[in-house]
Design a protein around this motif. Structure first.
Motif, PDB file in Angstrom:
ATOM      1  N   LEU A 113       0.956  -1.289  -0.090  1.00  0.00           N
ATOM      2  CA  LEU A 113       0.028   0.182  -0.091  1.00  0.00           C
ATOM      3  C   LEU A 113       0.631   1.364  -0.090  1.00  0.00           C
ATOM      4  N   VAL A 114       2.058   1.362   1.048  1.00  0.00           N
ATOM      5  CA  VAL A 114       2.805   2.387   0.864  1.00  0.00           C
ATOM      6  C   VAL A 114       3.201   2.619  -0.525  1.00  0.00           C
ATOM      7  N   GLY A 115       3.784   1.425  -1.036  1.00  0.00           N
ATOM      8  CA  GLY A 115       4.697   1.712  -2.341  1.00  0.00           C
ATOM      9  C   GLY A 115       3.331   2.182  -3.555  1.00  0.00           C
ATOM     10  N   ARG A 116       2.176   1.851  -3.350  1.00  0.00           N
ATOM     11  CA  ARG A 116       1.237   2.238  -4.228  1.00  0.00           C
ATOM     12  C   ARG A 116       0.928   3.754  -4.192  1.00  0.00           C
ATOM     13  N   PHE A 117       0.853   4.156  -3.051  1.00  0.00           N
ATOM     14  CA  PHE A 117       0.624   5.750  -2.596  1.00  0.00           C
ATOM     15  C   PHE A 117       1.936   6.630  -2.436  1.00  0.00           C
TER      16      PHE A 117
END
Length: 316
Positions: A113-117
């Protein structure tokens, strides 16, 4: 033995040490967590700085810390890893290692999720399914136990953010961690002095306690070195799968050795998260294979094959 074989053994060693470390810190449960944390940072600094001194690389630290941008990132990284280390020690002392294992299980999904945002990384359908399923597992625990598993979520979040910072920091792992603990040492020492003045710390240790406290430096350093060896020799998808050995051993320590309560809500939530990790791992392995096939594809093949993100065969 091949480099890949050595890398796999190194990763098993790193994850194994991390996984059984609750047993080590449980032996220090009678010493306040802040005091144990102070020793961990001080002796980690001694170990890492000594290693850099033997390699003639201490000067690299000064070059890193002179850069305002790198110094700022090092401070943030130090905050994240120190929070993670302290919370792990604290959770071990209060018999919450089931929650620490959960935190390290859900960490890869939080990192997704961190990589996505943070980096606009594209997520496949399987990755979204794994994230949603893991979130549902956490919700089951929150509703069943009446509160969020804050230890798990904080461990996962701090480690994921630590990974983001390290990705932005163009510094080798040993130099970076040495700088991080160098920054953390004055803070932990100040907290220890304050607690001593409050009467909450008794610095008179038995010989056994002193040996264990001194050993907190090497037990912190060795797995990181082994992890670095593994990361250089083994595909990251394989490293990610082997890293699940860490929370699995922590979970077994919590339930089998420490006798922590494993409620019916845990019995529902943990399998949901394990299934989420299985889906995520299969998708990651398939994407990794697709990327390696694309890297050796002959010139002139279609752009669809060369781009694993657009290759339908890379998705389960």
């Amino acid at each position: 033995m091949s480099d890949t074989g050595k890398g796999i053994l190194a990763m098993i060693g790193a994850a194994g040490i991390w996984g059984i470390s609750p047993v080590y810190y449980k032996l220090l449960a009678h010493i306040p967590a802040a005091e144990v944390m102070t020793h961990r940072t001080v002796w980690s600094l001694v170990f890492f700085a000594g290693l850099l001194a033997l390699q003639g690389r201490l000067g690299e630290m000064a070059r890193v810390l002179r850069s305002p941008r790198r110094f700022g990132l090092i401070v943030l990284a130090s905050l994240m890893v120190s929070t993670n280390w302290f919370l792990f020690i604290y959770a071990t002392q209060i018999d919450r290692n089931t929650e620490t294992s959960l935190g390290y299980y859900i960490y890869p999904l939080v990192a997704v999720l961190v990589g996505r945002f943070a980096f606009a990384e594209r997520l496949g359908a399987a990755q979204w399914v794994s994230v949603v399923l893991a979130a549902a597992g956490v919700a089951v625990l929150a509703l069943g136990l009446g509160s969020l598993p804050w230890i798990s979520l904080t461990l996962a979040a701090t480690f994921a953010l630590y990974g983001v910072i390290k990705k932005l920091l163009p510094v080798g792992p040993i130099v970076s961690v040495t700088c991080e603990v160098l920054i953390a040492v004055p803070v932990t020492l100040a907290v220890a002095v304050w607690l001593y003045r409050q009467g909450d710390i008794d610095p008179s240790y038995s010989a056994r306690d002193l040996v264990l406290l001194l050993g907190s430096g090497p037990i912190t350093a060795f797995p990181l070195i082994l992890f670095t060896i593994a990361a250089r020799r083994v595909p990251m998808a394989t490293v990610g799968l082997l890293q699940y050995l860490n929370p699995t051993l922590q979970f077994l320590c919590a339930v089998l050795l420490f006798g922590e309560i494993f409620t019916p809500y845990h019995q529902v939530a943990f399998p949901m998260i394990w299934i989420a990790l299985a889906i995520y791992s299969v998708a990651t392995l398939r994407q990794d294979r697709a990327a390696r096939r694309a890297s050796i594809a002959p010139v002139g093949v279609s752009t669809q094959v060369m781009n694993p993100a657009s290759d339908a065969s890379a998705k389960p």
